[in-house]
Design an enzyme around this catalytic site. Structure first.
Site, PDB file in Angstrom:
ATOM      1  N   GLU A 116      23.128   0.255  35.471  1.00  0.00           N
ATOM      2  CA  GLU A 116      22.024   1.062  35.958  1.00  0.00           C
ATOM      3  C   GLU A 116      22.335   1.837  37.220  1.00  0.00           C
ATOM      4  O   GLU A 116      21.470   1.971  38.105  1.00  0.00           O
ATOM      5  CB  GLU A 116      20.817   0.159  36.200  1.00  0.00           C
ATOM      6  CG  GLU A 116      20.992  -0.899  37.290  1.00  0.00           C
ATOM      7  CD  GLU A 116      21.584  -2.218  36.842  1.00  0.00           C
ATOM      8  OE1 GLU A 116      21.482  -3.207  37.589  1.00  0.00           O
ATOM      9  OE2 GLU A 116      22.168  -2.270  35.740  1.00  0.00           O
ATOM     10  N   HIS A 136      15.503  -0.227  35.140  1.00  0.00           N
ATOM     11  CA  HIS A 136      16.150  -0.621  36.392  1.00  0.00           C
ATOM     12  C   HIS A 136      15.885   0.394  37.508  1.00  0.00           C
ATOM     13  O   HIS A 136      16.050   0.048  38.689  1.00  0.00           O
ATOM     14  CB  HIS A 136      17.658  -0.748  36.193  1.00  0.00           C
ATOM     15  CG  HIS A 136      18.112  -2.132  35.864  1.00  0.00           C
ATOM     16  ND1 HIS A 136      17.864  -3.209  36.676  1.00  0.00           N
ATOM     17  CD2 HIS A 136      18.825  -2.611  34.808  1.00  0.00           C
ATOM     18  CE1 HIS A 136      18.397  -4.292  36.144  1.00  0.00           C
ATOM     19  NE2 HIS A 136      18.973  -3.969  35.009  1.00  0.00           N
ATOM     20  N   GLU A 177      16.438  -8.617  36.864  1.00  0.00           N
ATOM     21  CA  GLU A 177      16.586  -8.546  35.410  1.00  0.00           C
ATOM     22  C   GLU A 177      15.344  -8.989  34.641  1.00  0.00           C
ATOM     23  O   GLU A 177      15.015  -8.407  33.611  1.00  0.00           O
ATOM     24  CB  GLU A 177      17.795  -9.365  34.965  1.00  0.00           C
ATOM     25  CG  GLU A 177      19.122  -8.809  35.463  1.00  0.00           C
ATOM     26  CD  GLU A 177      19.433  -7.406  34.948  1.00  0.00           C
ATOM     27  OE1 GLU A 177      18.721  -6.910  34.053  1.00  0.00           O
ATOM     28  OE2 GLU A 177      20.393  -6.799  35.455  1.00  0.00           O
ATOM     29  N   TYR A 228      17.377 -12.876  32.707  1.00  0.00           N
ATOM     30  CA  TYR A 228      16.723 -11.848  31.899  1.00  0.00           C
ATOM     31  C   TYR A 228      15.519 -12.437  31.151  1.00  0.00           C
ATOM     32  O   TYR A 228      14.389 -11.952  31.278  1.00  0.00           O
ATOM     33  CB  TYR A 228      17.695 -11.266  30.876  1.00  0.00           C
ATOM     34  CG  TYR A 228      18.882 -10.530  31.435  1.00  0.00           C
ATOM     35  CD1 TYR A 228      18.958  -9.141  31.358  1.00  0.00           C
ATOM     36  CD2 TYR A 228      19.950 -11.206  32.013  1.00  0.00           C
ATOM     37  CE1 TYR A 228      20.052  -8.450  31.841  1.00  0.00           C
ATOM     38  CE2 TYR A 228      21.053 -10.528  32.506  1.00  0.00           C
ATOM     39  CZ  TYR A 228      21.099  -9.156  32.422  1.00  0.00           C
ATOM     40  OH  TYR A 228      22.198  -8.476  32.912  1.00  0.00           O
ATOM     41  N   HIS A 262      16.318  -0.108  28.869  1.00  0.00           N
ATOM     42  CA  HIS A 262      16.591  -1.168  29.847  1.00  0.00           C
ATOM     43  C   HIS A 262      17.151  -0.578  31.138  1.00  0.00           C
ATOM     44  O   HIS A 262      16.697  -0.922  32.239  1.00  0.00           O
ATOM     45  CB  HIS A 262      17.571  -2.180  29.256  1.00  0.00           C
ATOM     46  CG  HIS A 262      17.906  -3.305  30.192  1.00  0.00           C
ATOM     47  ND1 HIS A 262      17.156  -4.451  30.267  1.00  0.00           N
ATOM     48  CD2 HIS A 262      18.912  -3.458  31.099  1.00  0.00           C
ATOM     49  CE1 HIS A 262      17.671  -5.264  31.180  1.00  0.00           C
ATOM     50  NE2 HIS A 262      18.743  -4.679  31.699  1.00  0.00           N
ATOM     51  N   GLU A 263      18.127   0.318  31.012  1.00  0.00           N
ATOM     52  CA  GLU A 263      18.737   0.895  32.214  1.00  0.00           C
ATOM     53  C   GLU A 263      17.749   1.785  32.963  1.00  0.00           C
ATOM     54  O   GLU A 263      17.750   1.822  34.202  1.00  0.00           O
ATOM     55  CB  GLU A 263      19.998   1.680  31.835  1.00  0.00           C
ATOM     56  CG  GLU A 263      21.019   0.897  31.016  1.00  0.00           C
ATOM     57  CD  GLU A 263      21.365  -0.465  31.593  1.00  0.00           C
ATOM     58  OE1 GLU A 263      21.305  -0.637  32.827  1.00  0.00           O
ATOM     59  OE2 GLU A 263      21.681  -1.383  30.804  1.00  0.00           O
ATOM     60  N   ASP A 312      29.296 -13.901  39.133  1.00  0.00           N
ATOM     61  CA  ASP A 312      29.676 -13.578  37.753  1.00  0.00           C
ATOM     62  C   ASP A 312      29.729 -14.832  36.889  1.00  0.00           C
ATOM     63  O   ASP A 312      29.463 -14.780  35.680  1.00  0.00           O
ATOM     64  CB  ASP A 312      31.044 -12.887  37.717  1.00  0.00           C
ATOM     65  CG  ASP A 312      30.984 -11.426  38.141  1.00  0.00           C
ATOM     66  OD1 ASP A 312      29.876 -10.846  38.119  1.00  0.00           O
ATOM     67  OD2 ASP A 312      32.036 -10.865  38.497  1.00  0.00           O
TER      68      ASP A 312
END
Length: 633
Positions: A285, A313, A332, A398, A309-310, A390
């Site tokens: 995003e 953001h 998210e 999410y 979705h992006e 990460d």
């Protein structure tokens, strides 16, 4: 010492004492050496009278010099690079002599990236779609901006930026900012101009809205653009640009629907960069310039919903940002909630609920993979002790985040009550950051006196591991069609010995289905056959009817390949390996490598394929797949 930032355990910077509010950057990209030289001028606001140092995050950066910039003059500053931590990198401590609370100064850092920079992937011409020119793209989320430039690499330290990028003369540079015809940096001196003469040209960018460092983004390659709306265009290599323009033609619909729910889109441009196949995510995003994977090019717009979705953001994550990675769900979970609101407005409420049910299955898979008591299955996980965020990445922030918001919406009386709060939340924290306790406090303040909110178990939702403490109810009409067909095929070969009667099945079973429903059917079948695989003859019969092997939809291919691997269909192996080396999206390559590795027929293939082709993947993807295959711990 790792994690010395007061608020963020994933950063060693000191924004609580000396806050970076703007950066002016000059990049020089060297494709031959696979490094980026830069001069980064950081505007620093001194917040504490005791401040004697500016501490920045770095990772594998070669720091050449640090200077105090005052107009056209520069004064050398003392600096020290700390001991390297495997996940967090090395602190860069710069002495700030004679500063006082309230001062604003500019500190410049000359640096060069390492060839192993985790924020950037350099591609050889043969790794691109066109095959004629090199390419570069960045991926700074979560804590990789520190390997591109020295910065306060925490979401809580938002900044504006301006940049000049020198690239070879036949290439185009793009960034997560609005392009400018002139150099708009406050520090106007071009330090690489002489070096660039005759070989490179400059591109200029300005980002007026403050962003967290992980949204700093850079790309360079042989690029063309096509307009797809009044404020949008698609960029890509020439061989893909027309396909991209077709696939993402509905972008303006997503944007205007998002504005109707969340408020004004403040970023000016919403462009899309269709990246080479090695990009490790479905999308990223980056403000003004969303990065997307070419695996979305199905030819029928069936995967264009990823853009929703992006786009979501733009409000959730970019405008209002989680304060630290421990509160990632505030990025998210909110984004998924808004994304599904957009899809529901455009395609009807059943589509909202269909995606919600699909998300629940993904959440259950993540919880199963981690284990129901694993701390990474909590909405607010602990990332102390130098933990790489990460490593905690999954569908939990999410989907558990989405389910929490949907539960809150139900608790306060439905969408007509909750959506105004959602919009107010965006406006309240715009251009700032938020953590879970701030969200809780604002929710309770907003809905004071509303019946039912006293029963919300905040601790269970935020800090409890496993599945959500409350099971939401969703409309299952679209999902039931997929589940019913999966049950038919499951019962037709319940023992996994083949020979079942599927006379009642035909190509009309899935006629008119959206691609997501086909994927839901395959995923349900995988769930039903988790213990006993279908017989290969059953899988082949399915393909005769539904032609899944001919699909261009990568989501369908991904699920179809996993079903085949589970069934032991050896003829699928060449198709799977081809898919693994033609793209690097982690959503696909990680489960497929794991499926091959855990199968009797595919273990050697998984290891051989990754060993031979790991260089095509992004550094983040390389690390994660290597862990999946047991090659690194």
């Amino acid at each position: 010492m790792p994690g010395t930032s007061t608020n963020d355990p994933c950063s060693q910077a000191n924004p609580e004492e000396a806050l970076v509010t703007n950066v002016d950057i000059e990049f020089f990209i060297d494709f031959e050496a696979k490094v980026i030289s830069s001069f980064t001028a950081l505007t620093v606001k001194v917040l504490s009278e005791e401040t004697a140092n500016l501490v920045l995050d770095t990772r594998d950066l070669d720091v050449h010099a640090c200077v105090l910039v005052s107009g056209s003059s520069e004064e050398k500053l003392e600096y020290a690079v700390g001991e390297k931590h495997e996940a967090l990198g090395s602190s860069l401590t710069i002495s700030l002599p004679g500063v006082h609370k309230g001062d604003e100064i500019i500190v410049g850092v000359h640096s060069t990236t390492s060839p192993s920079c985790t924020a950037v992937q350099f591609l050889e011409p043969q790794q691109t779609a066109g095959g004629t020119h090199p390419y570069l793209f960045s991926q700074c989320q979560a804590i990789h901006a520190r390997s591109l430039i020295p910065c306060q690499d925490t979401p809580g330290a938002k900044m504006t930026y301006a940049a000049t990028v020198w690239v070879p003369s036949d290439l185009t540079a793009l960034m997560s900012a609005v392009p400018s015809d002139t150099d708009v940096r406050g520090t106007q001196s071009l330090r690489f101009k002489e070096r660039a003469t005759g070989t490179h040209k400059a591109f200029h960018f300005l980002q007026k809205i403050s962003i967290p460092p992980y949204l700093l983004a850079l790309a360079a390659g042989l690029l063309e653009a096509r307009d797809i709306g009044p404020r949008s265009r698609v960029w890509s290599e020439p061989t893909m640009v027309e396909s991209g323009a077709y696939e993402f033609a509905d972008t303006e619909k997503f944007l205007s629907t998002g504005e109707a729910i969340a408020g004004e889109y403040v970023w000016g441009r919403y462009d899309i960069l269709l990246l080479p196949p090695s990009f490790p995510y479905g999308g990223m995003e980056n403000p003004c310039l969303t990065f997307v994977t070419p695996t979305l090019l199905a030819g029928d717009r069936s995967q264009a919903n990823v853009v929703a979705h992006e786009i979501a953001h733009s409000w959730c994550g970019n405008l209002v940002t989680n304060n630290t990675w421990e509160h990632f769900w505030l990025n998210e979970g909110f984004t998924v909630f808004l994304e599904r609101k957009i899809l529901g407005r455009l395609h009807g409420d059943p589509m909202f609920h269909f995606h919600a049910l699909g998300g629940l299955k993904a959440l259950a898979d993540s919880v199963k993979d981690f284990g129901a008591t694993h701390p990474f299955t909590a909405l607010v996980p602990e990332l102390t002790g130098g933990q790489d965020p990460d490593d905690a990445f999954s569908s939990v922030p999410y989907e558990k985040g989405f389910n929490f918001l949907y539960y809150l919406q139900t608790t306060v009386g439905g969408a007509e009550k909750f959506e105004p709060f959602f919009r107010e939340h965006i406006q309240r924290y715009a251009n700032s950051t938020v953590d879970s306790l701030q969200f809780k406090a604002f929710f309770i303040e907003y809905f004071k006196g509303t019946k039912g909110i006293e029963a919300i178990d905040w601790d269970a939702w935020l800090y409890g591991p496993g599945m959500p403490p409350v099971e939401n109810q969703f409309d299952g009409s679209l999902m039931q069609q997929a589940d019913a067909l999966a049950s038919t095929w499951h019962l037709g070969d319940v023992m996994g010995i083949g020979g079942g009667n599927f006379e009642g099945c035909s190509a009309q079973d899935i006629e008119g289905w959206e691609g997501e429903q086909v994927v839901a059917f395959l995923e349900k079948l995988l769930e039903l056959r988790s213990m006993t695989a279908l017989h290969p003859t059953t899988v082949r019969r399915m393909d005769d009817l539904y032609k899944f092997s001919a699909s261009r939809n990568s989501e369908i291919r991904h699920a179809w390949f996993r079903l085949n691997i589970k069934a032991g269909c050896e003829e699928v192996i060449p198709h799977v390996t081809k898919f693994l080396v033609e793209q690097g999206r982690m959503k696909y390559i990680r489960p497929l490598y794991r499926a091959l590795f855990n199968s009797q027929m595919g273990r050697k293939t998984a290891l051989d394929t990754f060993t031979k082709h790991q260089g095509i993947y992004h550094p983040i993807a390389q690390k994660m797949v290597a862990q999946d295959l047991g090659l690194i711990s």
